[in-house]
Design an enzyme around this catalytic site. Sequence first.
Site, PDB file in Angstrom:
ATOM      1  N   GLY A  20       0.825  -1.216   0.000  1.00  0.00           N
ATOM      2  CA  GLY A  20       0.000   0.000   0.000  1.00  0.00           C
ATOM      3  C   GLY A  20       0.851   1.255   0.000  1.00  0.00           C
ATOM      4  N   GLY A  23      -0.597   4.825  -0.819  1.00  0.00           N
ATOM      5  CA  GLY A  23      -1.593   5.434   0.058  1.00  0.00           C
ATOM      6  C   GLY A  23      -0.943   6.405   1.042  1.00  0.00           C
ATOM      7  N   MET A  24      -1.781   7.078   1.826  1.00  0.00           N
ATOM      8  CA  MET A  24      -1.266   8.071   2.782  1.00  0.00           C
ATOM      9  C   MET A  24      -0.336   7.409   3.807  1.00  0.00           C
ATOM     10  SD  MET A  24      -3.221  10.868   5.166  1.00  0.00           S
ATOM     11  CE  MET A  24      -4.232   9.836   6.156  1.00  0.00           C
ATOM     12  N   GLY A  26       1.098   4.214   3.677  1.00  0.00           N
ATOM     13  CA  GLY A  26       2.220   3.515   3.039  1.00  0.00           C
ATOM     14  C   GLY A  26       3.306   4.481   2.597  1.00  0.00           C
ATOM     15  N   TYR A 146     -16.125  -2.144   7.694  1.00  0.00           N
ATOM     16  CA  TYR A 146     -14.678  -1.921   7.732  1.00  0.00           C
ATOM     17  C   TYR A 146     -14.113  -2.461   9.048  1.00  0.00           C
ATOM     18  CZ  TYR A 146     -10.368   0.939   7.863  1.00  0.00           C
ATOM     19  OH  TYR A 146      -9.068   1.392   7.951  1.00  0.00           O
ATOM     20  N   LYS A 150     -11.215  -5.283   9.755  1.00  0.00           N
ATOM     21  CA  LYS A 150      -9.990  -4.970  10.495  1.00  0.00           C
ATOM     22  C   LYS A 150      -9.843  -5.879  11.735  1.00  0.00           C
ATOM     23  CE  LYS A 150      -7.989  -1.834   8.004  1.00  0.00           C
ATOM     24  NZ  LYS A 150      -6.645  -2.075   7.456  1.00  0.00           N
ATOM     25  N   LYS A 197     -13.176  22.503   2.195  1.00  0.00           N
ATOM     26  CA  LYS A 197     -14.358  23.374   2.279  1.00  0.00           C
ATOM     27  C   LYS A 197     -13.955  24.799   2.667  1.00  0.00           C
ATOM     28  CE  LYS A 197     -17.856  19.909   3.546  1.00  0.00           C
ATOM     29  NZ  LYS A 197     -18.690  19.430   4.667  1.00  0.00           N
TER      30      LYS A 197
END
Length: 327
Positions: A20, A23-24, A26, A146, A150, A197
Site C-alpha cells: 500500500g 496510500g497516505m 504507506g 470496515y 480490520k 471546504k
Amino acid sequence: MSDVLSSKFDLSGKRVFVAGHRGMVGSALVRRLAKESVAEVLTETRANLDLLNQSSVDTWMLDNKPDVVLLAAAKVGGILANSTNPASFIYENLMIEANLIHAAWKVGVKKLVFLGSTCIYPKMAPQPIKEESLLTGPLEPTNEWYAIAKIAGIKLCQAYRKQHGSDFISVQPTNLYGPGDNYDLQASHVLPALIRKAYEAKAANAKELVVWGSGKPLREFLHVDDLADAVIFVTKNYSAAEPLNIATGEEVSIGDLARHVCKAVGFQGNLVFDSSKPDGTPRKLADCSNLHALGWNNARNLETGIAETFANALKTGELTTSMRLSA
Ligand code: GFB
C-alpha cells in the site's frame, strides 16, 4: 508490559515490503524507512501485484521473499464512503489481509505489522478505550463493515502467532491526516474535507461553511508521519498478540476542529451544522498507556499539524488537483 519491553527486532539489513505504498500511510512509511539502515524497501505497482488476488500475492511473495511486511494496504474512507459502500469495505479489506498474512507465513516473513483502526472498538466502549475492549460490545453502524474486516486482520495475526509462532503484530491508529490524504468530499475523512471546504469558501468569499452532523463528536487526529514513526518503533520494540493503540491523547470536538481549520486557512465566515448527516461514533479516545510504556510518545500538536498539512497541500497541488478531479 515488562516482557514486551525486552522484545527487540533488528531492522538493519532487512528487506522490508510496504504493502500500500501509494496510500497516505504507506507513503509515510516509505519516507520514514529512508532513515533506517534497512537493506531494501520493496514496493510494487498494482499492475504487477493484485492484492485482492491470492495467486498474484502468493507468486509475488515467493519471488521477492521479504523479511518484513508492513501491511498498510486497505480500502479506506470517511463516514459517508463507509456507510454507502459496505460490500467494498468488507470484501477488499478481508481479501488483502487474508492473502498477505497467509503468504507472509508461507514464505517465512520474520515480522509483519498489520495496520487496523480504532473504529474496531465497540461504539460505547469505556473511554479512554483500552485494547481489552475489543469484541466486548456492538460496533458503530456507519463503519461496522470496515471494522469487522480490520478485526479479522487482528485475529489473523493472533492465529498465525498461536499456531505457527509467527511474529505478526497489529496496531490500531486513531484518525489520521497529513500528506497524501484524500480531498474528495464524497470519500474523504473529516479533516481533509474541512480543509477543502474552508479553502473553497474563502476563495468564493462565502459567508458559511457546512460541517456534517452536530459538531459534538470527539476525535483524536494523528499526523501520518508520526504514525509512521510509531510503526517503525513498534516494529523494533513490540512482539505480542494484543493489538496496540496509536494515538495522541489530544481530543477535539468536530466543531472545534472546524474552527482550527478555518483559522489555519484564513476563512472567517460562520459554521453551519448539517444534522441530516451522521455523527458516527460519539467519542473514541484511545488509551495509549501500553505504547507509552514501550517508550513512544506523540510530539506534534494538532494546530501545528493542520497548518503544516494545509501549506503542504497547497505546495504539492494535492488540494487543487483533487478538486479538479472531483469537480
Ligand atoms: O472522519 P470521518 O468521516 O469518520 O468523520 P469517522 C468524523 C466526524 O466528522 C463525523 C464529521 O462526525 C462526521 O459527521 N464531519 C463533519 C465530516 N464534516 C464532515 C465532512 O465534511 N466530511 C466528513 N467525512 N466528516 C471513520 C470511519 O469514522 O474513521 C472509518 O468511517 C475509519 O472506518 C476512520 O475508521 C478512521 O471518524 O466517523
